[in-house]
Design a protein around this motif. Structure first.
Motif, mmCIF file in Angstrom:
data_model
loop_
_atom_site.group_PDB
_atom_site.id
_atom_site.type_symbol
_atom_site.label_atom_id
_atom_site.label_comp_id
_atom_site.label_asym_id
_atom_site.label_seq_id
_atom_site.Cartn_x
_atom_site.Cartn_y
_atom_site.Cartn_z
ATOM 1 N N LEU B 76 52.130 46.110 40.967
ATOM 2 C CA LEU B 76 51.878 46.311 39.540
ATOM 3 C C LEU B 76 52.227 47.763 39.220
ATOM 4 C CD1 LEU B 76 49.956 43.978 40.565
ATOM 5 C CD2 LEU B 76 48.425 44.589 38.697
ATOM 6 N N PHE B 254 50.612 37.038 35.737
ATOM 7 C CA PHE B 254 50.714 38.464 35.407
ATOM 8 C C PHE B 254 50.391 38.661 33.926
ATOM 9 C CE2 PHE B 254 53.162 37.856 39.204
ATOM 10 C CZ PHE B 254 52.935 39.005 39.946
ATOM 11 N N TYR B 282 45.215 33.902 40.877
ATOM 12 C CA TYR B 282 45.172 35.363 40.823
ATOM 13 C C TYR B 282 45.653 35.833 39.449
ATOM 14 C CZ TYR B 282 44.787 35.388 45.949
ATOM 15 O OH TYR B 282 44.371 35.204 47.242
ATOM 16 N N CYS B 284 47.004 39.451 37.466
ATOM 17 C CA CYS B 284 47.469 40.815 37.688
ATOM 18 C C CYS B 284 47.626 41.490 36.324
ATOM 19 C CB CYS B 284 48.811 40.810 38.413
ATOM 20 S SG CYS B 284 48.754 39.986 40.012
ATOM 21 N N SER B 317 45.299 49.358 35.642
ATOM 22 C CA SER B 317 45.840 48.085 36.136
ATOM 23 C C SER B 317 45.046 47.606 37.348
ATOM 24 C CB SER B 317 47.314 48.285 36.521
ATOM 25 O OG SER B 317 48.037 48.759 35.405
ATOM 26 N N VAL B 319 43.925 43.796 39.947
ATOM 27 C CA VAL B 319 44.171 42.402 40.343
ATOM 28 C C VAL B 319 42.835 41.704 40.567
ATOM 29 C CG1 VAL B 319 45.239 40.881 42.064
ATOM 30 C CG2 VAL B 319 46.344 43.047 41.475
#
Lengths: 386, 386
Positions: B76, B254, B282, B284, B317, B319
Motif C-alpha cells: 500500500l 483495496f 482482507y 487494504c 493506510s 490492512v
C-alpha cells in the motif's frame, strides 16, 4: 477467566497518557465524543447504594431554525447474574426483578426516557450448555409473560419506554422459542416485539439449537421519544440487518448483546459504530458482564477440554451518534448504567452533510441481491482472455 | 492546517503507555494484530534513500491439511504531491512517475505481489476547486493512457499486479470522465478497470461536478495472487458496495482514498475494518498524505471564508484481516509503503468459524430492497393502535 484478572476499561488506560496525547488519540478513536452531563447528588448516591457504575453524557448537535431540538435520554443497563446460574428459577426471577427495579429507579432519577436491558436479561446465557432443562423454563410469552407484566408497571410509573429482551415462548405456534425483544411504551402498554433476525453458530453460542431466525422483519417502533428499533446481538455482524432498520426509519437502534472477550471484543467497538455512521442513526450497544459458570461441563467445539464457564462477558456498553462520535464505554467488569442525551435531529443533520442515503444506489443493490440469490448466479469475475 | 502541526500516528502515542497496558489496549483495538516480517538490509537502505516510511507485517492464519497456504504480499503506497499543484502537467507527470518507480522498486525488494496506489494518484486532488482547467487534462484512457503504459512495463519487470486509480477519459462515450481504478496483471497486461460506484457531495469533495456514479458493477479480478477488487474512496461508507465485491468472491478489497482529517478521520479506522469483518475478506485502506494548496481560492460550503488548501490528508493506510485484526497504520504525515503478508486461506477459515455468509439471509434483504425502492414503499412502523 475470572473478572479479577480483567482490566477495567480502555478509557481507564488512556487516562494514563499525557493530556495532550490523550486528546489527539481520542479525537481519532472517539470522534467529537461527548460532554458530561451532571446528575443530582441524589442520583449519584443512588448509584452508589445499588452498586452501579454511572456514566452520563451528551452528544453535540446543531440548533435548527424550524425544528425544536428533540433531546431525549437513553439508558443502557449492563449486569452480571445476581445469583448462581443453577439457582431455582423463582429465586432468580426475584433477584432479577429487584436488580431491574433498582436500575430503573436510577435511570428515572437520571432522566432516562428509553431504557434497554441486555439480551435475554432475566436468565443465565445458558445456550452454551445445549441442555434444555431447566433453561427453556425461562421462556415467557412476549405480551403477557411475568417480566412484561412486571415492567409494564414500572414503565408507567417512570414514564419510560422499556426494551426487554427475553427468551420468548410462542404458545400460538406450537410452543416454540424465539429470542425476542419486547417493547413497552411509557404508558405501560405493550407496543410490540421483534425477534432476533440472525442466529449464531459460533463458539459457545449454540443458540440455533433453541430457536430459529426471526420472522418479524425490521420493525421500527414509533414512541414519544423517537423511532426506535432493536438489532439483537449477532445481528450486529450483519450490515444488511442494520440497513433494514434504517430503511424503515429508525432514529435509534439498540443492540442488546451477550458476548465474550476471546471471541468478539476487537469487533465490539467497530460494528455498531459503523452501523451508526452508515445509516445516520444512533446505536446503543449493551453487553453482559461477568463470567457465568454452569453446574455441568460442556465443550466448545474447539478441541479443548470440557469446562463449566462461558468466558468473560466484557460489558463495555456504549453509544454512537450518526456522525460517528462515540461515548465512553461502561466498565468491562461491573454492573452499570450509561445515560446518554441524544438530539434526534442530529440524524437528519448528518444525512444532509454526508448524503449517504442519496448516494446509496439502492436499485443497483436490489438487482444485485436478486441475482445473487439465484441458484445459477454467476459472480462478476474478470479473468485474462487467452 | 500544515503537516508540521500534525501528530505522527496513533501507534506512536500508544508507545508511551507501559507495555502491559499497551498490550491490553491493543488486543481490543487491533485484535490479534500482526507480527513483524524482516526485510533485507538493502530494502531498508532503499526505503531510506527514497524517503519512504516502511512497515512490513504478517497476519496469522492456520495450516490446513488439504490446501497449501496461499501467502501473498500486498503493498500500500501513500504519497504527497511531489510538486506544487500548479506545476505544469508534463513536469508533474515526470515527478509522479519517478516517485512511482521508486515505490515499486522498494515494493519489489520487499516481495510485494499486489501493489495499490492511492485514489487519483498521479494528480492533485483538485476537485475542491470546481475548476475544469487544467485538471481535466490529467484524465487518461484506462487501457492505453500514459500512466497505464508506464506501469505495464514495471508490472512485467517486477512480476507484480498493479492497481492504478486514475481520472479516466472515456473517449468511446462522449469524452466523459470517470474515477477509475485500472488493474494491470503481473505479466504487464491490462486486465480491466473498475469505476467508482459512489460519488461524494460533502465538504470539499465536489467530485459530482466532474464525473458520475460508476457503471462497471462490482468486478472481481482473478489474478495469480488472489481474487481482488477495488472499492474507491467514498464507496467505503456504503456497506452494500463492500457486500457487492464479497458476493462476487473477492479475497482482498483495496480502498484507494483521498480524505482529510476534519471530515473523516474518526471513521477511517472503522469502515474498512467493519467491511473486512462482515465480508470475511482482507481490506487494504490507502489515503493520501499532506496538504494540497491551490493557486485560486475556493469556498467549502460551510460559511467560512475562501481559502486555498484542502485540509490535511492524514495518510494512516492500514490492512485488516477477515478476523478483524488490523495492521499498524502508516504515518499521518509521511510518504510510505505498507507491506502486509496475507494468507488468502484465512478468508474461508474465518467464514467456517463465524458463519456470516450462511446466516446472512440474502433472500430476506433482496425482498426488502425490492420493496424499499418502490415509490409507494411503506416502512414497517409499529405505532400504538388507538
Amino acid at each position: 477467566m475470572s473478572s479479577a484478572a480483567e482490566f477495567e476499561s480502555i478509557e481507564s488506560i488512556l487516562k494514563k497518557l499525557p493530556n495532550e496525547d490523550r486528546e489527539k488519540i481520542c479525537r481519532v478513536l472517539y470522534g467529537q465524543g461527548t460532554s458530561c452531563i451532571s446528575v443530582s447528588e441524589d442520583t449519584i448516591a443512588l448509584s452508589e447504594k445499588y452498586g452501579l457504575e454511572l456514566i452520563s453524557c451528551a452528544f453535540t448537535s446543531r440548533e435548527e431554525q424550524l425544528r425544536v431540538p428533540r433531546k431525549i435520554r437513553v439508558g443502557l443497563f449492563q449486569n452480571k447474574l445476581p445469583l448462581d446460574t443453577w439457582s431455582p428459577l423463582k429465586q432468580m426471577r426475584e433477584a432479577m426483578f429487584k436488580m431491574a427495579e433498582e436500575a430503573l429507579e436510577l435511570a428515572y432519577n437520571g432522566g432516562v426516557n428509553v431504557f434497554c436491558f441486555q439480551e435475554a436479561w432475566n436468565m443465565p446465557f445458558a445456550f452454551c450448555t445445549r441442555e434444555k432443562s431447566p433453561w427453556c423454563e425461562y421462556a415467557e410469552e412476549a405480551e403477557n409473560g411475568a417480566s412484561t407484566q412486571f415492567l409494564k408497571q414500572l414503565a408507567r410509573k417512570y414514564n419510560m419506554v422499556i426494551i426487554s429482551p427475553i427468551l420468548e415462548r410462542d404458545v400460538e405456534h406450537g410452543d416454540i422459542l424465539w429470542n425476542t425483544a419486547v417493547v413497552i411504551d411509557n404508558h405501560g402498554d405493550y407496543l410490540g416485539k421483534h425477534r432476533k433476525n440472525h442466529i449464531p453458530r459460533v463458539g459457545d453460542f449454540n443458540e440455533s439449537t433453541y430457536y430459529f431466525e426471526g420472522n418479524t422483519g425490521h420493525p421500527v417502533f414509533k414512541t414519544e421519544f423517537g423511532k426506535i428499533a432493536i438489532n439483537i446481538c449477532y445481528g450486529r455482524h450483519h450490515p444488511l440487518n442494520w440497513l433494514g432498520f434504517a430503511l424503515n426509519g429508525a432514529e435509534i437502534v439498540f443492540n442488546p448483546s451477550a458476548t465474550v472477550g476471546a471471541l468478539s471484543e476487537p469487533l465490539w467497538g467497530i460494528e455498531a459504530r459503523n452501523a451508526a455512521i452508515a445509516n445516520s442513526y444512533y446505536t446503543c450497544s449493551i453487553n453482559r458482564v461477568g463470567t457465568e459458570v454452569f453446574k455441568n461441563e460442556f465443550t466448545s467445539g474447539n478441541g479443548l477440554p470440557a469446562h463449566k464457564d462461558f468466558g468473560h462477558f466484557y460489558g463495555s456498553s456504549y453509544v454512537t451518534a450518526p456522525d460517528g462520535s462515540r461515548s465512553p464505554g461502561l466498565s468491562r467488569t461491573k454492573n452499570g448504567l450509561l445515560i446518554a442525551e441524544l438530539d434526534l435531529n442530529l440524524c437528519r443533520q448528518v444525512k444532509d452533510v454526508w448524503n449517504f442515503q442519496m448516494t446509496q444506489r439502492l436499485e443497483l443493490y436490489a438487482n444485485l441481491l436478486d441475482e445473487a440469490t439465484k441458484l445459477d448466479f454467476k459472480p462478476q469475475i474478470i479473468t485474462k482472455s487467452t
